[in-house]
Design an enzyme around this catalytic site. Structure first.
Site, PDB file in Angstrom:
ATOM      1  CE1 TYR A  94      18.623  -0.263  23.961  1.00 13.39           C
ATOM      2  CE2 TYR A  94      19.335   1.178  26.406  1.00 13.39           C
ATOM      3  CZ  TYR A  94      19.205  -0.394  25.521  1.00 13.39           C
ATOM      4  OH  TYR A  94      20.930  -1.107  25.559  1.00 13.39           O
ATOM      5  CG  ASP A 123      12.977   0.267  31.455  1.00 12.58           C
ATOM      6  OD1 ASP A 123      14.364   0.259  32.454  1.00 12.58           O
ATOM      7  OD2 ASP A 123      13.516  -0.194  29.806  1.00 12.58           O
ATOM      8  CE  LYS A 134      20.668   3.636  32.096  1.00  8.85           C
ATOM      9  NZ  LYS A 134      21.609   3.683  31.737  1.00  8.85           N
TER      10      LYS A 134
END
Ligand SMILES: Cc1ncc(COP(=O)(O)O)c(C=O)c1O
Length: 423
Positions: A138, A232, A260
């Site tokens: 993702y 990532d 985040k």
């Protein structure tokens, strides 16, 4: 007295104005009223131990007093400027100090944006177009990232399957899909395609751990073929270790993306690399032809930067990551013990700082093997946990540093009910 709006009424109101009744993220059948420390409450006043933690950012728990103080100090000084500001510069310095591959960083507002620019940056640097991505990985919502995340059809590698409508076929043609944890498949792609700019990967793919030597192998293949390696680290950054997965696994990518935790709960993400690679953001060094145009209204937002900086300062305190791993270990152990005692086949997958359970006997090494033998079992398990005060996504459990012994006790009791429900 004013009548309180019930959760059911909020859900109805959401259905009227939001497609699919929600923000697109989480189960629209719950509306969160507030979060404090390790707990959240829904609009009916039901209290939960929170293992969703905003999908990762709230590693310190909700409303950490020191982070709130840092934000409150910034608010009267200004909320956004679209110009350099000291908090953003200090945050960039802290990231460069912490993350091995970063000599410079560029801020954006979301993780998906960071990944989109990371891919573009690799293309600008190498002058090549193709990108290797792993099935089930993702990387946000860009056209490139929306390839074979959760493919609706099982096709042969390396064909890319778009996950979303509205993506031109030309994008799929530039993406090469490989299975995670399979170095031979990657090597074959690199031997066959001489126009590959980058390999993009989550170093811990969702909750699938890299097998020993796998990330080192990817690094070596990228070096041999002059292809850039992009990690990532939107999820793993400042979670698996202070320096992220690259510190934890000892493999340094060429480019990484962060999000985040570095925004402390506010919209902020970044991409970082060596000064040589990052020079593509500087027209005066790289020249107009190789320049990568990039700007964003909220980039380097001072409120987000203040929250992120304070979060990182707290994370640097001695013992922080040992404590996080201890909490994660307890959560893994209590579930594994209860499931084993009940004779239920399962695998705990991931890292102590981020994991979940697959109800299967198979090892989970890639998208095609990381599955529940009986998905209903997972649905019942998670629904029962929720009913007994544990809030988590049905595919991930995020431990936070706010978790207390009382939270662990409550969770243990919820796990006992959930195990009973699937026996
Ligand atoms: C590994 C990974 N990359 C990218 C993203 C996208 O980040 P954002 O939701 O901030 O766009 C996420 C979000 O969960 C993620 O888990």
């Amino acid at each position: 007295m004013q009548k309180l709006t019930s959760q059911a009424e909020w859900i109805e109101r959401a259905r009227a104005v939001l497609p699919a009744g929600g923000f697109g993220n989480f189960d629209p059948g719950i509306v969160i009223a507030r979060g404090v420390g390790s707990r959240v409450w829904d609009e009916d006043g039901q209290e939960y131990v929170d293992y969703l933690i905003g999908s990762g950012p709230m590693l310190l728990g909700h409303g950490h007093p020191e982070v709130m103080e840092a934000v409150l100090q910034q608010l009267p000084k200004g909320m956004t400027f679209f110009a350099n500001n000291t908090k953003g510069i200090e945050l960039a310095e802290a990231i460069v100090d912490a993350v091995p591959c970063c000599e410079q960083v560029r801020f954006v507002a979301s993780g998906g944006e960071a990944d989109m620019y990371a891919i573009r940056l690799a293309r600008a640097y190498t002058g090549r177009d193709k990108v290797v991505k792993f099935e089930g990985g993702y990387h946000g919502m860009s056209a490139e990232a929306q390839m074979s995340l959760a493919p609706s059809a099982r096709v042969n590698f390396p064909q890319a399957v778009p996950d979303s409508a509205g993506i031109p076929q030309g994008v799929a043609d530039q993406m090469l899909i490989a299975p995670f944890n399979d170095l031979a498949a990657v090597e074959a792609l690199l031997n066959e395609h001489k126009d590959i700019a980058a390999i993009i990967t989550e170093p811990l793919q969702r909750i699938i751990a890299p097998e020993p030597g796998y990330l080192q192998g990817l690094r070596a293949l990228c070096d041999a073929h002059h292809v850039l390696l992009i990690f990532d680290e939107i999820v793993t950054g400042f979670r698996l270790a202070y320096g992220g997965a690259q510190e934890r696994y000892g493999v340094t990518p060429d480019i990484c993306t962060l999000g985040k935790i570095i925004g402390g709960g506010f919209p902020l993400a970044a991409l970082g690399a060596s000064a040589e690679i990052m020079a593509h953001f500087d027209k005066s060094i790289i020249g107009a032809d190789k320049w990568l145009m990039q700007l964003g209204t909220l980039s380097g937002n001072p409120v987000a930067a203040a929250a992120g900086l304070k979060t990182m300062e707290i994370l640097r305190r001695p013992g922080t990551y040992d404590r996080l791993r201890e909490i994660g270990h307890s959560l893994q152990d209590m579930q594994s013990t209860a499931l084993t005692e009940a004779g239920i086949a399962h695998r705990i997958c991931g890292d102590e700082t981020l994991f979940d359970i697959y109800f299967t006997e198979r090892p989970c090494r890639d998208y095609r093997t990381a599955h529940h033998d009986n998905p209903k079992r997972n649905a019942i398990y998670n629904a029962t946990l929720r009913r007994h005060g544990v809030f988590k996504s049905p595919g991930k459990l995020y431990p936070s540093l706010a978790i207390t012994d009382a939270d662990l006790d409550l969770t243990r009791s919820a796990v006992a009910h959930a195990v009973q429900a699937i026996c």
